[in-house]
Write a protein that holds these residues in place. Structure first.
Motif, PDB file in Angstrom:
ATOM      1  N   LEU A  58       0.811  -1.222   0.000  1.00  0.00           N
ATOM      2  CA  LEU A  58       0.000   0.000   0.000  1.00  0.00           C
ATOM      3  C   LEU A  58       0.843   1.269   0.000  1.00  0.00           C
ATOM      4  O   LEU A  58       0.335   2.359  -0.266  1.00  0.00           O
ATOM      5  CB  LEU A  58      -0.942   0.006   1.207  1.00  0.00           C
ATOM      6  CG  LEU A  58      -2.097  -0.974   1.128  1.00  0.00           C
ATOM      7  CD1 LEU A  58      -2.878  -0.984   2.428  1.00  0.00           C
ATOM      8  CD2 LEU A  58      -3.010  -0.669  -0.042  1.00  0.00           C
ATOM      9  N   LYS A  64       1.091  -0.022  -5.160  1.00  0.00           N
ATOM     10  CA  LYS A  64      -0.031   0.739  -4.620  1.00  0.00           C
ATOM     11  C   LYS A  64      -0.962   1.256  -5.712  1.00  0.00           C
ATOM     12  O   LYS A  64      -2.102   1.582  -5.436  1.00  0.00           O
ATOM     13  CB  LYS A  64       0.462   1.884  -3.740  1.00  0.00           C
ATOM     14  CG  LYS A  64       1.084   3.044  -4.459  1.00  0.00           C
ATOM     15  CD  LYS A  64       1.473   4.116  -3.467  1.00  0.00           C
ATOM     16  CE  LYS A  64       2.037   5.331  -4.148  1.00  0.00           C
ATOM     17  NZ  LYS A  64       2.403   6.353  -3.172  1.00  0.00           N
ATOM     18  N   SER A  65      -0.501   1.313  -6.944  1.00  0.00           N
ATOM     19  CA  SER A  65      -1.364   1.769  -8.037  1.00  0.00           C
ATOM     20  C   SER A  65      -2.006   0.608  -8.803  1.00  0.00           C
ATOM     21  O   SER A  65      -2.832   0.839  -9.678  1.00  0.00           O
ATOM     22  CB  SER A  65      -0.579   2.669  -8.991  1.00  0.00           C
ATOM     23  OG  SER A  65       0.521   1.964  -9.521  1.00  0.00           O
ATOM     24  N   ASN A  66      -1.654  -0.624  -8.454  1.00  0.00           N
ATOM     25  CA  ASN A  66      -2.258  -1.790  -9.097  1.00  0.00           C
ATOM     26  C   ASN A  66      -3.547  -2.152  -8.360  1.00  0.00           C
ATOM     27  O   ASN A  66      -3.535  -2.409  -7.149  1.00  0.00           O
ATOM     28  CB  ASN A  66      -1.278  -2.963  -9.078  1.00  0.00           C
ATOM     29  CG  ASN A  66      -1.835  -4.184  -9.767  1.00  0.00           C
ATOM     30  OD1 ASN A  66      -2.697  -4.875  -9.231  1.00  0.00           O
ATOM     31  ND2 ASN A  66      -1.352  -4.435 -10.965  1.00  0.00           N
ATOM     32  N   ARG A  67      -4.661  -2.179  -9.084  1.00  0.00           N
ATOM     33  CA  ARG A  67      -5.975  -2.400  -8.474  1.00  0.00           C
ATOM     34  C   ARG A  67      -6.062  -3.756  -7.772  1.00  0.00           C
ATOM     35  O   ARG A  67      -6.595  -3.874  -6.670  1.00  0.00           O
ATOM     36  CB  ARG A  67      -7.048  -2.288  -9.556  1.00  0.00           C
ATOM     37  CG  ARG A  67      -8.444  -2.405  -9.028  1.00  0.00           C
ATOM     38  CD  ARG A  67      -9.462  -2.089 -10.134  1.00  0.00           C
ATOM     39  NE  ARG A  67     -10.786  -2.103  -9.572  1.00  0.00           N
ATOM     40  CZ  ARG A  67     -11.618  -3.134  -9.659  1.00  0.00           C
ATOM     41  NH1 ARG A  67     -11.254  -4.215 -10.302  1.00  0.00           N
ATOM     42  NH2 ARG A  67     -12.809  -3.085  -9.116  1.00  0.00           N
ATOM     43  N   ARG A  70      -3.781  -3.826  -4.584  1.00  0.00           N
ATOM     44  CA  ARG A  70      -4.347  -2.887  -3.598  1.00  0.00           C
ATOM     45  C   ARG A  70      -5.601  -3.477  -2.950  1.00  0.00           C
ATOM     46  O   ARG A  70      -5.779  -3.384  -1.738  1.00  0.00           O
ATOM     47  CB  ARG A  70      -4.654  -1.554  -4.284  1.00  0.00           C
ATOM     48  CG  ARG A  70      -5.106  -0.487  -3.359  1.00  0.00           C
ATOM     49  CD  ARG A  70      -5.190   0.853  -4.126  1.00  0.00           C
ATOM     50  NE  ARG A  70      -5.695   1.888  -3.271  1.00  0.00           N
ATOM     51  CZ  ARG A  70      -4.987   2.538  -2.368  1.00  0.00           C
ATOM     52  NH1 ARG A  70      -3.710   2.244  -2.213  1.00  0.00           N
ATOM     53  NH2 ARG A  70      -5.527   3.463  -1.622  1.00  0.00           N
ATOM     54  N   PHE A  71      -6.469  -4.092  -3.763  1.00  0.00           N
ATOM     55  CA  PHE A  71      -7.684  -4.715  -3.230  1.00  0.00           C
ATOM     56  C   PHE A  71      -7.350  -5.766  -2.183  1.00  0.00           C
ATOM     57  O   PHE A  71      -7.895  -5.773  -1.080  1.00  0.00           O
ATOM     58  CB  PHE A  71      -8.503  -5.345  -4.366  1.00  0.00           C
ATOM     59  CG  PHE A  71      -9.607  -6.240  -3.891  1.00  0.00           C
ATOM     60  CD1 PHE A  71     -10.804  -5.703  -3.443  1.00  0.00           C
ATOM     61  CD2 PHE A  71      -9.443  -7.612  -3.870  1.00  0.00           C
ATOM     62  CE1 PHE A  71     -11.823  -6.529  -2.989  1.00  0.00           C
ATOM     63  CE2 PHE A  71     -10.451  -8.443  -3.417  1.00  0.00           C
ATOM     64  CZ  PHE A  71     -11.653  -7.900  -2.977  1.00  0.00           C
ATOM     65  N   GLU A 146     -13.097  -2.981  -2.243  1.00  0.00           N
ATOM     66  CA  GLU A 146     -13.401  -2.712  -3.651  1.00  0.00           C
ATOM     67  C   GLU A 146     -13.673  -1.225  -3.871  1.00  0.00           C
ATOM     68  O   GLU A 146     -13.236  -0.664  -4.870  1.00  0.00           O
ATOM     69  CB  GLU A 146     -14.603  -3.533  -4.088  1.00  0.00           C
ATOM     70  CG  GLU A 146     -14.889  -3.443  -5.568  1.00  0.00           C
ATOM     71  CD  GLU A 146     -16.012  -4.335  -6.008  1.00  0.00           C
ATOM     72  OE1 GLU A 146     -15.828  -5.044  -7.005  1.00  0.00           O
ATOM     73  OE2 GLU A 146     -17.078  -4.322  -5.338  1.00  0.00           O
ATOM     74  N   GLN A 148     -12.310   1.174  -2.272  1.00  0.00           N
ATOM     75  CA  GLN A 148     -11.035   1.869  -2.172  1.00  0.00           C
ATOM     76  C   GLN A 148     -10.164   1.684  -3.412  1.00  0.00           C
ATOM     77  O   GLN A 148      -9.184   2.409  -3.596  1.00  0.00           O
ATOM     78  CB  GLN A 148     -10.256   1.423  -0.932  1.00  0.00           C
ATOM     79  CG  GLN A 148     -10.984   1.672   0.361  1.00  0.00           C
ATOM     80  CD  GLN A 148     -11.422   3.105   0.528  1.00  0.00           C
ATOM     81  OE1 GLN A 148     -10.637   4.024   0.347  1.00  0.00           O
ATOM     82  NE2 GLN A 148     -12.687   3.305   0.853  1.00  0.00           N
ATOM     83  N   THR A 149     -10.489   0.726  -4.251  1.00  0.00           N
ATOM     84  CA  THR A 149      -9.676   0.464  -5.448  1.00  0.00           C
ATOM     85  C   THR A 149     -10.309   0.978  -6.717  1.00  0.00           C
ATOM     86  O   THR A 149      -9.729   0.830  -7.777  1.00  0.00           O
ATOM     87  CB  THR A 149      -9.417  -1.047  -5.595  1.00  0.00           C
ATOM     88  OG1 THR A 149     -10.660  -1.731  -5.696  1.00  0.00           O
ATOM     89  CG2 THR A 149      -8.630  -1.581  -4.424  1.00  0.00           C
TER      90      THR A 149
END
Length: 152
Positions: A58, A64-67, A70-71, A146, A148-149
């Motif tokens: 994170l 941190k930019s990969n969905r 990050r999920f 979800e 948050q992503t």
């Protein structure tokens, strides 16, 4: 409003992911297949279910930019917070139940073991689903993760 299965033409509800008659998937499941940083996406998603990598993912680019990553990181941290709240409730309830001579401590031990086993099984399922490249959501925490992503 019912729809028909594209494979066997059986009627089924619109929200169904699988046909109740033939069992085939109606909507294709999106799977993570790329490489993010030095790791394949599914491996990074599975590693996110260990708390320290989740926090690192994170905070560090490109994770941190990969969905997908990050999920799974947010879902892991959320699941840990839920486990801490449940453990606290069991602890307080257990303190009250210890005043019941023989049954109290036994009941606290039994409930604690069942809850620990349940969280362990959920954790294993989440790791396996991440290794399969799926964004498998647990009910409340998964919905929050979800949200948050969502890009934007």
């Amino acid at each position: 409003m019912p729809i028909a299965c594209p494979h066997c033409a059986a009627p089924m509800p619109e929200t169904a992911a699988f046909c109740p008659a033939c069992g085939r998937a109606v909507r294709p499941v999106e799977r993570a297949r790329g490489i993010i940083g030095a790791l394949p996406e599914p491996w990074a998603g599975a590693l996110a279910y260990f708390v320290v990598p989740a926090i690192v993912f994170l905070l560090v680019e490109p994770y941190k930019s990969n969905r997908f990553v990050r999920f799974h990181s947010i879902q892991c941290i959320g699941m840990c917070l839920v486990a801490a709240v449940v453990a606290s409730v069991i602890r307080v309830t257990g303190f009250l139940l210890f005043f019941i001579p023989a049954l109290g401590p036994l009941l606290v031990w039994l409930v604690s073991m069942v809850v620990i086993l349940a969280f362990f099984m959920i954790w294993i399922v989440l790791i396996v689903k991440a290794l399969q490249g799926e964004m498998f959501k647990i009910p409340v925490v998964g919905d929050f993760a979800e949200q948050q992503t969502i890009p934007g």
